[in-house]
Design a protein around this motif. Sequence first.
Motif, PDB file in Angstrom:
ATOM      1  N   SER A 157     -53.315  37.100  31.350  1.00  0.00           N
ATOM      2  CA  SER A 157     -53.901  36.522  30.134  1.00  0.00           C
ATOM      3  C   SER A 157     -54.607  35.201  30.422  1.00  0.00           C
ATOM      4  N   ARG A 158     -54.014  34.387  31.276  1.00  0.00           N
ATOM      5  CA  ARG A 158     -54.643  33.095  31.576  1.00  0.00           C
ATOM      6  C   ARG A 158     -55.979  33.298  32.272  1.00  0.00           C
ATOM      7  N   GLN A 159     -56.027  34.231  33.232  1.00  0.00           N
ATOM      8  CA  GLN A 159     -57.295  34.499  33.918  1.00  0.00           C
ATOM      9  C   GLN A 159     -58.352  34.991  32.942  1.00  0.00           C
ATOM     10  N   ALA A 160     -57.931  35.825  31.982  1.00  0.00           N
ATOM     11  CA  ALA A 160     -58.879  36.306  30.979  1.00  0.00           C
ATOM     12  C   ALA A 160     -59.360  35.160  30.098  1.00  0.00           C
ATOM     13  N   HIS A 161     -58.449  34.247  29.753  1.00  0.00           N
ATOM     14  CA  HIS A 161     -58.817  33.112  28.902  1.00  0.00           C
ATOM     15  C   HIS A 161     -59.831  32.203  29.593  1.00  0.00           C
ATOM     16  N   LEU A 162     -59.723  32.081  30.902  1.00  0.00           N
ATOM     17  CA  LEU A 162     -60.589  31.161  31.647  1.00  0.00           C
ATOM     18  C   LEU A 162     -61.944  31.773  32.018  1.00  0.00           C
ATOM     19  N   LEU A 163     -62.191  33.002  31.592  1.00  0.00           N
ATOM     20  CA  LEU A 163     -63.498  33.611  31.831  1.00  0.00           C
ATOM     21  C   LEU A 163     -64.588  32.835  31.075  1.00  0.00           C
ATOM     22  N   PRO A 164     -65.843  32.927  31.513  1.00  0.00           N
ATOM     23  CA  PRO A 164     -66.925  32.209  30.817  1.00  0.00           C
ATOM     24  C   PRO A 164     -67.039  32.630  29.352  1.00  0.00           C
ATOM     25  N   ARG A 165     -67.499  31.722  28.522  1.00  0.00           N
ATOM     26  CA  ARG A 165     -67.594  31.999  27.085  1.00  0.00           C
ATOM     27  C   ARG A 165     -68.564  33.130  26.781  1.00  0.00           C
ATOM     28  N   TRP A 166     -69.617  33.241  27.571  1.00  0.00           N
ATOM     29  CA  TRP A 166     -70.562  34.324  27.311  1.00  0.00           C
ATOM     30  C   TRP A 166     -69.894  35.674  27.523  1.00  0.00           C
ATOM     31  N   VAL A 221     -60.748  53.018  27.998  1.00  0.00           N
ATOM     32  CA  VAL A 221     -61.090  51.866  28.846  1.00  0.00           C
ATOM     33  C   VAL A 221     -60.870  50.552  28.100  1.00  0.00           C
ATOM     34  N   THR A 222     -61.290  50.485  26.850  1.00  0.00           N
ATOM     35  CA  THR A 222     -61.096  49.240  26.095  1.00  0.00           C
ATOM     36  C   THR A 222     -59.620  48.953  25.874  1.00  0.00           C
ATOM     37  N   GLN A 223     -58.823  49.995  25.673  1.00  0.00           N
ATOM     38  CA  GLN A 223     -57.384  49.792  25.501  1.00  0.00           C
ATOM     39  C   GLN A 223     -56.723  49.369  26.806  1.00  0.00           C
ATOM     40  N   LEU A 224     -57.200  49.874  27.927  1.00  0.00           N
ATOM     41  CA  LEU A 224     -56.648  49.457  29.213  1.00  0.00           C
ATOM     42  C   LEU A 224     -56.906  47.971  29.464  1.00  0.00           C
ATOM     43  N   TRP A 225     -58.067  47.467  29.038  1.00  0.00           N
ATOM     44  CA  TRP A 225     -58.345  46.037  29.161  1.00  0.00           C
ATOM     45  C   TRP A 225     -57.317  45.226  28.362  1.00  0.00           C
ATOM     46  N   LEU A 226     -56.972  45.705  27.165  1.00  0.00           N
ATOM     47  CA  LEU A 226     -55.969  45.017  26.356  1.00  0.00           C
ATOM     48  C   LEU A 226     -54.590  45.103  27.003  1.00  0.00           C
ATOM     49  N   ILE A 227     -54.298  46.234  27.641  1.00  0.00           N
ATOM     50  CA  ILE A 227     -53.023  46.381  28.341  1.00  0.00           C
ATOM     51  C   ILE A 227     -52.930  45.388  29.498  1.00  0.00           C
ATOM     52  N   PHE A 228     -54.024  45.234  30.231  1.00  0.00           N
ATOM     53  CA  PHE A 228     -54.021  44.335  31.385  1.00  0.00           C
ATOM     54  C   PHE A 228     -53.933  42.866  30.985  1.00  0.00           C
ATOM     55  N   THR A 229     -54.369  42.532  29.780  1.00  0.00           N
ATOM     56  CA  THR A 229     -54.463  41.121  29.399  1.00  0.00           C
ATOM     57  C   THR A 229     -53.476  40.710  28.309  1.00  0.00           C
ATOM     58  N   GLY A 230     -52.528  41.575  27.951  1.00  0.00           N
ATOM     59  CA  GLY A 230     -51.583  41.212  26.902  1.00  0.00           C
ATOM     60  C   GLY A 230     -50.351  42.083  26.914  1.00  0.00           C
ATOM     61  N   ASN A 231     -49.486  41.858  25.936  1.00  0.00           N
ATOM     62  CA  ASN A 231     -48.234  42.597  25.779  1.00  0.00           C
ATOM     63  C   ASN A 231     -48.105  43.025  24.312  1.00  0.00           C
TER      64      ASN A 231
END
Length: 482
Positions: A203-212, A259-269
């Motif tokens: 989650s932290r790595q996802a948060h630190l991604l660029p704003r764009w 695919v979109t749900q897998l992104w949520l799985i990787f970045t949250g609980n």
Amino acid sequence: MDGFAAVDFGFAREVLQRGIAALYLVAFVSSLNQFRPLLGEHGLLPAPALLQWASTSKARGRMLQPTLFRRISYTDRRLAVLCWAGIVIAALLVAGVPQMAPPWVPMVCFLLLWFGYMSISSIGQTFYGFGWEMLLLEAGFLAAFLGSRDQPPPTVVIVLLWWLVFRLEFGAGMIKIRGGREWRDLTALTFHHETQPMPGPLSRQAHLLPRWLHKAEVVGNHFAQLVVPFFLFAPLLSLWMPGSVPLLIGAAAGAIVIVTQLWLIFTGNFAWLNWATVVIAFSAIGMPANAPGADALPLYWIVITSAVGILYLVVSWPALHNLFARRQLMNASFNRWQIANAYGAFGTVTKERVEIVIEGTLDDDPDAATWREYEFKGKPGDVRRVPRQFAPYHLRLDWLMWFLPLGRSLDDWFTVLLARLLQADAPTLALLRVDPFEGQRPRWVRAVSYRYRFATREERRKSGVVWVRDRRREVVGAAELR
């Protein structure tokens, strides 16, 4: 597709039956481990008290969803027996054993899971007040009618599963568009990865991604939830159009959802919400097959599944109307059996993360005491600890601790939780990651709010912290047993 038989969806059925059964297994294990300290005879919100209240009048009784414990008195031992029975049946379905028998056998197994888990969630009160509870129930109900391995799945049930994915995704998309401004100005995910209820290790790595890139995430989310769901129904065109194009369109739509749900799985609980969506979205993955058609379906099975389809036509109207209603309901059930529900999540995104930290001390004087923190398994505490991945397992107490600072007052269960900590109650302490007193009774406990934010890359390099926090206020002053 071949009329009553969805001959191209045999693989989809395998994923659906085994995947949904696996989620039931997780749900029953979660209940076995957590229900009794949270809601058991000596829980924070005792279920027997709720059942006693419901038994005092028919009107009150109708306010509860159906539950076995209206017929059989609740005890913690009976709850454990029900959970173990659910675990065994779910494990058999994951292994594919009932699916080798006639279609009524897996039907009975899934209906037992459905009603067994409904019996638990119906008396779970706020600890079971999450949208994915009713999602699991509805998915289990529909999985009951997917049939056995030696015949194709019924077309009507596959279509009803598409309808479930549509309500889940399109409903969530509409909730967002109608909700907070952050979803319309594309800033929602600038905050979400940091402020979501239970962050994961990435989650932290996802948060630190660029704003764009965060804005691109929101655009992708809107596309996946507001446009793609309509294409889930494309395979129906194969009833009239030759070729595999309709199947490919439906499979592409399902793949985008996955695919979109897998992104949520990787970045949250998010407990089993995203996992369930992935599994159910496989209902759109058709593979051209030369399997037996409708003639392979027993007549009684065609009658049963057609009746389920007719039932859904009747009970789905409120959910369909809700999707386009000005005051759209989120995670609402329109009948007592938890089918054809309305879904949705995160209509607004919190901009700041506030955590309530519980502290205790062995000292007699609270004003001069050394206070030590209780740590939860999933919610932030120690600023150096990287969040862990728990989903699809559901940490119910941790989730409600996230909601606590969002309310206007503290919930009743929180006061009881503080009392259990003062008693050093072993079942309650087992729900936590760290008991700073190792089973001793603290003299005092208190609750303090902190504002948490993810550490920047520079802060992480310098001090090794994952979180940075600042103390806000004392939510509950020093309290003792009386």
